[in-house]
Design a protein around this motif. Structure first.
Motif, PDB file in Angstrom:
ATOM      1  N   GLN A  69     -14.509  31.821 -27.336  1.00  0.00           N
ATOM      2  CA  GLN A  69     -14.495  30.357 -27.312  1.00  0.00           C
ATOM      3  C   GLN A  69     -15.140  29.783 -28.568  1.00  0.00           C
ATOM      4  OE1 GLN A  69     -16.482  29.892 -23.524  1.00  0.00           O
ATOM      5  NE2 GLN A  69     -14.554  29.437 -22.479  1.00  0.00           N
ATOM      6  N   VAL A  70     -16.220  30.410 -29.030  1.00  0.00           N
ATOM      7  CA  VAL A  70     -16.879  29.967 -30.259  1.00  0.00           C
ATOM      8  C   VAL A  70     -15.881  30.025 -31.414  1.00  0.00           C
ATOM      9  CG1 VAL A  70     -18.607  30.614 -32.008  1.00  0.00           C
ATOM     10  CG2 VAL A  70     -19.247  30.531 -29.582  1.00  0.00           C
ATOM     11  N   LYS A  74     -13.320  27.280 -31.184  1.00  0.00           N
ATOM     12  CA  LYS A  74     -13.897  25.964 -31.489  1.00  0.00           C
ATOM     13  C   LYS A  74     -14.044  25.746 -32.991  1.00  0.00           C
ATOM     14  CE  LYS A  74     -16.535  25.387 -27.232  1.00  0.00           C
ATOM     15  NZ  LYS A  74     -17.893  25.421 -26.649  1.00  0.00           N
ATOM     16  N   VAL A  75     -14.303  26.819 -33.716  1.00  0.00           N
ATOM     17  CA  VAL A  75     -14.464  26.730 -35.170  1.00  0.00           C
ATOM     18  C   VAL A  75     -13.113  26.613 -35.867  1.00  0.00           C
ATOM     19  CG1 VAL A  75     -15.317  28.031 -37.183  1.00  0.00           C
ATOM     20  CG2 VAL A  75     -16.662  27.955 -35.095  1.00  0.00           C
ATOM     21  N   ARG A 133     -19.531  26.889 -37.389  1.00  0.00           N
ATOM     22  CA  ARG A 133     -18.846  25.845 -38.172  1.00  0.00           C
ATOM     23  C   ARG A 133     -19.513  25.674 -39.533  1.00  0.00           C
ATOM     24  NH1 ARG A 133     -19.220  22.743 -33.717  1.00  0.00           N
ATOM     25  NH2 ARG A 133     -17.388  22.933 -32.436  1.00  0.00           N
ATOM     26  N   SER A 174     -17.855  34.319 -26.807  1.00  0.00           N
ATOM     27  CA  SER A 174     -17.697  34.525 -28.243  1.00  0.00           C
ATOM     28  C   SER A 174     -16.302  34.128 -28.708  1.00  0.00           C
ATOM     29  CB  SER A 174     -17.977  35.985 -28.603  1.00  0.00           C
ATOM     30  OG  SER A 174     -17.947  36.153 -30.001  1.00  0.00           O
ATOM     31  N   GLY A 230     -24.208  25.218 -27.315  1.00  0.00           N
ATOM     32  CA  GLY A 230     -23.320  24.975 -28.451  1.00  0.00           C
ATOM     33  C   GLY A 230     -23.889  25.407 -29.790  1.00  0.00           C
ATOM     34  N   SER A 235     -21.468  27.790 -31.847  1.00  0.00           N
ATOM     35  CA  SER A 235     -20.345  27.037 -32.425  1.00  0.00           C
ATOM     36  C   SER A 235     -20.799  26.193 -33.606  1.00  0.00           C
ATOM     37  CB  SER A 235     -19.694  26.138 -31.372  1.00  0.00           C
ATOM     38  OG  SER A 235     -19.176  26.905 -30.319  1.00  0.00           O
ATOM     39  N   GLU A 236     -21.924  25.515 -33.458  1.00  0.00           N
ATOM     40  CA  GLU A 236     -22.433  24.665 -34.528  1.00  0.00           C
ATOM     41  C   GLU A 236     -22.788  25.498 -35.758  1.00  0.00           C
ATOM     42  OE1 GLU A 236     -26.188  21.609 -35.239  1.00  0.00           O
ATOM     43  OE2 GLU A 236     -25.319  21.759 -33.214  1.00  0.00           O
TER      44      GLU A 236
END
Length: 177
Positions: free
Chosen positions: A138-139, A142-143, A110, A136, A103, A106-107
């Motif tokens: 999915q990242v 998620k953001v 964000r 990528s 993760g 994603s972190e």
């Protein structure tokens, strides 16, 4: 400049990071999924890192090392390329294979998106990924970036035309702000 998240520090690259950056980025799977060349040498990393200070000072790009707080280890790169005239920014990133599935992308994405919207006052954030680079994509989702469409044969990658998928978010899309 330095950005913090729960598990990560995003900071400008240092010359001393070149060897580790090259070690992580010199991965055929990263090259296949991203725009990072292969092979990726220490010389590539040193040349790339040498461009960062000016870009950050000018506010045109923020290429930051993703550092795991717990170990202090370099895990990858999170970049925000800024178009000040149009008040938008492009996310670009990679994470070394030993850190996949944790993760971190994603972190970090964000955190840099918050920086772009809140501190740089951007109106739009966008990113693109190779059509087959599902992690990528999915990242970006998620953001909070939304799928905006396919750019057919957008890049010539390893002698083959490849489609990319475009994702974007505008300030009004931010549900938590």
């Amino acid at each position: 400049m330095q950005l913090e998240s729960a598990r990560l520090t995003l900071r400008p690259y240092r010359k001393t990071d070149a060897e580790r950056a090259a070690e992580l980025a010199n991965d055929e799977e990263i090259a296949r999924r991203t725009f990072v060349p292969h092979p990726y040498t220490v010389e590539h990393a040193e040349t790339w890192i040498a461009t960062h200070e000016e870009a950050i000072e000018e506010g045109t790009a923020y290429p930051l090392a993703i550092i795991e707080k717990k170990s202090g280890e370099l895990t990858g790169t999170m970049t925000l390329r800024v178009n000040r005239k149009h008040k938008n920014g492009e996310l670009a990133y990679w994470v070394g294979r030993p850190f996949w599935g944790k993760g971190y992308a994603s972190e970090a994405a964000r955190r840099i998106a918050d920086f772009g919207f809140d501190e740089l006052e951007l109106e739009r954030m966008w990113g693109r990924a190779m059509a087959d680079n599902i992690p990528s994509q999915q990242v970006m989702r998620k953001v909070g970036l939304r799928y905006e469409g396919a750019l057919r044969h957008e890049v010539l990658h390893d002698g083959e035309f490849r489609d990319t998928y475009m994702y974007g978010m505008i300030r009004a899309d931010r549900s938590d702000k």
